[in-house]
Scaffold this motif. Sequence first.
Motif, PDB file in Angstrom:
ATOM      1  N   PRO A 194      17.719  16.126  16.238  1.00 19.25           N
ATOM      2  CA  PRO A 194      16.602  15.981  17.171  1.00 19.25           C
ATOM      3  C   PRO A 194      15.332  15.431  16.540  1.00 19.25           C
ATOM      4  CG  PRO A 194      16.668  18.232  16.412  1.00 19.25           C
ATOM      5  CD  PRO A 194      17.793  17.497  15.716  1.00 19.25           C
ATOM      6  N   THR A 195      15.399  15.028  15.235  1.00 13.29           N
ATOM      7  CA  THR A 195      14.195  14.521  14.580  1.00 13.29           C
ATOM      8  C   THR A 195      14.379  13.082  14.127  1.00 13.29           C
ATOM      9  OG1 THR A 195      14.838  15.246  12.368  1.00 13.29           O
ATOM     10  CG2 THR A 195      13.643  16.853  13.720  1.00 13.29           C
ATOM     11  N   SER A 196      13.249  12.420  13.872  1.00 17.16           N
ATOM     12  CA  SER A 196      13.231  11.075  13.299  1.00 17.16           C
ATOM     13  C   SER A 196      12.236  11.077  12.155  1.00 17.16           C
ATOM     14  CB  SER A 196      12.821  10.037  14.343  1.00 17.16           C
ATOM     15  OG  SER A 196      13.806   9.916  15.337  1.00 17.16           O
ATOM     16  N   THR A 197      12.342  10.067  11.288  1.00 15.36           N
ATOM     17  CA  THR A 197      11.434   9.951  10.149  1.00 15.36           C
ATOM     18  C   THR A 197      10.903   8.527  10.064  1.00 15.36           C
ATOM     19  OG1 THR A 197      12.705  11.618   8.955  1.00 15.36           O
ATOM     20  CG2 THR A 197      11.171  10.297   7.667  1.00 15.36           C
ATOM     21  N   GLU A 198       9.582   8.405  10.002  1.00 10.34           N
ATOM     22  CA  GLU A 198       8.923   7.114   9.781  1.00 10.34           C
ATOM     23  C   GLU A 198       8.645   7.001   8.288  1.00 10.34           C
ATOM     24  OE1 GLU A 198       8.427   4.621  11.738  1.00 10.34           O
ATOM     25  OE2 GLU A 198       8.322   5.397  13.776  1.00 10.34           O
ATOM     26  N   HIS A 199       8.932   5.830   7.715  1.00  9.66           N
ATOM     27  CA  HIS A 199       8.775   5.591   6.279  1.00  9.66           C
ATOM     28  C   HIS A 199       7.687   4.542   6.045  1.00  9.66           C
ATOM     29  CE1 HIS A 199      12.479   7.793   5.369  1.00  9.66           C
ATOM     30  NE2 HIS A 199      12.958   7.226   6.457  1.00  9.66           N
ATOM     31  N   PHE A 200       6.766   4.858   5.131  1.00  3.75           N
ATOM     32  CA  PHE A 200       5.660   3.967   4.793  1.00  3.75           C
ATOM     33  C   PHE A 200       5.536   3.865   3.281  1.00  3.75           C
ATOM     34  CE2 PHE A 200       4.668   5.993   8.803  1.00  3.75           C
ATOM     35  CZ  PHE A 200       4.295   4.929   9.595  1.00  3.75           C
ATOM     36  N   ARG A 232      -4.591  13.477  -0.036  1.00  5.80           N
ATOM     37  CA  ARG A 232      -3.847  13.796  -1.265  1.00  5.80           C
ATOM     38  C   ARG A 232      -4.409  13.055  -2.478  1.00  5.80           C
ATOM     39  NH1 ARG A 232       1.499  16.076  -1.901  1.00  5.80           N
ATOM     40  NH2 ARG A 232       2.334  15.516  -3.923  1.00  5.80           N
ATOM     41  N   TYR A 233      -4.926  11.836  -2.275  1.00  2.41           N
ATOM     42  CA  TYR A 233      -5.485  11.020  -3.350  1.00  2.41           C
ATOM     43  C   TYR A 233      -6.923  10.629  -2.974  1.00  2.41           C
ATOM     44  CZ  TYR A 233      -0.532  10.546  -4.487  1.00  2.41           C
ATOM     45  OH  TYR A 233       0.788  10.795  -4.787  1.00  2.41           O
ATOM     46  N   PRO A 234      -7.857  11.600  -3.003  1.00  3.39           N
ATOM     47  CA  PRO A 234      -9.216  11.339  -2.494  1.00  3.39           C
ATOM     48  C   PRO A 234     -10.005  10.318  -3.305  1.00  3.39           C
ATOM     49  CG  PRO A 234      -9.107  13.490  -3.548  1.00  3.39           C
ATOM     50  CD  PRO A 234      -7.702  12.964  -3.487  1.00  3.39           C
ATOM     51  N   ASN A 235      -9.673  10.132  -4.572  1.00  2.00           N
ATOM     52  CA  ASN A 235     -10.418   9.192  -5.416  1.00  2.00           C
ATOM     53  C   ASN A 235      -9.769   7.820  -5.488  1.00  2.00           C
ATOM     54  OD1 ASN A 235     -12.336  11.196  -6.053  1.00  2.00           O
ATOM     55  ND2 ASN A 235     -10.957  12.032  -7.595  1.00  2.00           N
ATOM     56  N   ALA A 236      -8.649   7.654  -4.816  1.00  6.15           N
ATOM     57  CA  ALA A 236      -7.929   6.377  -4.863  1.00  6.15           C
ATOM     58  C   ALA A 236      -8.339   5.500  -3.683  1.00  6.15           C
ATOM     59  CB  ALA A 236      -6.427   6.622  -4.833  1.00  6.15           C
ATOM     60  N   ARG A 237      -8.228   4.211  -3.900  1.00 10.11           N
ATOM     61  CA  ARG A 237      -8.484   3.236  -2.840  1.00 10.11           C
ATOM     62  C   ARG A 237      -7.152   2.676  -2.376  1.00 10.11           C
ATOM     63  NH1 ARG A 237     -11.540  -1.576  -4.852  1.00 10.11           N
ATOM     64  NH2 ARG A 237      -9.933  -2.958  -4.114  1.00 10.11           N
ATOM     65  N   ILE A 238      -6.938   2.663  -1.080  1.00 11.05           N
ATOM     66  CA  ILE A 238      -5.701   2.099  -0.534  1.00 11.05           C
ATOM     67  C   ILE A 238      -5.843   0.584  -0.533  1.00 11.05           C
ATOM     68  CG2 ILE A 238      -4.218   1.922   1.507  1.00 11.05           C
ATOM     69  CD1 ILE A 238      -4.989   4.827   2.161  1.00 11.05           C
ATOM     70  N   MET A 239      -4.960  -0.064  -1.295  1.00 13.01           N
ATOM     71  CA  MET A 239      -5.018  -1.517  -1.443  1.00 13.01           C
ATOM     72  C   MET A 239      -4.145  -2.235  -0.417  1.00 13.01           C
ATOM     73  SD  MET A 239      -7.014  -1.688  -4.048  1.00 13.01           S
ATOM     74  CE  MET A 239      -6.862  -3.359  -4.605  1.00 13.01           C
ATOM     75  N   ASP A 240      -3.007  -1.615  -0.080  1.00 16.33           N
ATOM     76  CA  ASP A 240      -2.070  -2.257   0.828  1.00 16.33           C
ATOM     77  C   ASP A 240      -1.237  -1.187   1.520  1.00 16.33           C
ATOM     78  OD1 ASP A 240      -0.843  -4.321   2.154  1.00 16.33           O
ATOM     79  OD2 ASP A 240       0.188  -5.135   0.413  1.00 16.33           O
ATOM     80  N   TYR A 241      -0.560  -1.594   2.587  1.00 22.14           N
ATOM     81  CA  TYR A 241       0.167  -0.667   3.444  1.00 22.14           C
ATOM     82  C   TYR A 241       1.378  -1.389   4.001  1.00 22.14           C
ATOM     83  CZ  TYR A 241       0.799   1.198   8.231  1.00 22.14           C
ATOM     84  OH  TYR A 241       1.306   1.656   9.418  1.00 22.14           O
ATOM     85  N   LEU A 242       2.509  -0.689   4.051  1.00 23.24           N
ATOM     86  CA  LEU A 242       3.721  -1.290   4.592  1.00 23.24           C
ATOM     87  C   LEU A 242       4.485  -0.255   5.402  1.00 23.24           C
ATOM     88  CD1 LEU A 242       5.920  -3.586   4.631  1.00 23.24           C
ATOM     89  CD2 LEU A 242       6.857  -2.491   2.582  1.00 23.24           C
ATOM     90  N   HIS A 243       4.879  -0.619   6.610  1.00 26.20           N
ATOM     91  CA  HIS A 243       5.788   0.227   7.387  1.00 26.20           C
ATOM     92  C   HIS A 243       7.187  -0.207   6.991  1.00 26.20           C
ATOM     93  CE1 HIS A 243       8.251   1.083  11.073  1.00 26.20           C
ATOM     94  NE2 HIS A 243       7.797   2.281  10.745  1.00 26.20           N
ATOM     95  N   ILE A 244       7.910   0.683   6.342  1.00 28.83           N
ATOM     96  CA  ILE A 244       9.250   0.357   5.867  1.00 28.83           C
ATOM     97  C   ILE A 244      10.254   0.409   7.007  1.00 28.83           C
ATOM     98  CG2 ILE A 244      11.117   1.093   4.333  1.00 28.83           C
ATOM     99  CD1 ILE A 244       8.914   2.120   2.440  1.00 28.83           C
ATOM    100  N   GLY A 245      10.127   1.425   7.860  1.00 29.68           N
ATOM    101  CA  GLY A 245      11.040   1.530   8.986  1.00 29.68           C
ATOM    102  C   GLY A 245      11.137   2.954   9.492  1.00 29.68           C
TER     103      GLY A 245
END
Length: 113
Positions: free
Chosen positions: A71-77, A52-65
Amino acid sequence: MKKLLIGLFTTFIFGSNVLSPLNFIHTVSAQQKPIPSYAKWGVLAMKKTKERYPNARIMDYLHIGKLSGTPTSTEHFKFWLKEDGKEFGVYVNIEFNNRTEQIINITFRESPK
């Protein structure tokens, strides 16, 4: 005689493979943490964010929960991106079927912080 006994004792303790300080360090550093349950979803979130953001650099990452449901679940980042000198956050939510783990929906929401 006392020096000889201390020398033999030291050689015995540190000369054996069981109590060697190097062996202890190797054993401690060889232990690995278990892979978290959200790891595969995090890899997918990172891949989709890069698409989605091909020209961006990922600086940091966090798993929120995880929001577990039936019958579904959602992972948040949250990712912190940098593109053209601008830094911004992106929240990524991955909704999936609990039984099949088939992806239902992936959403993105930008955030200034």
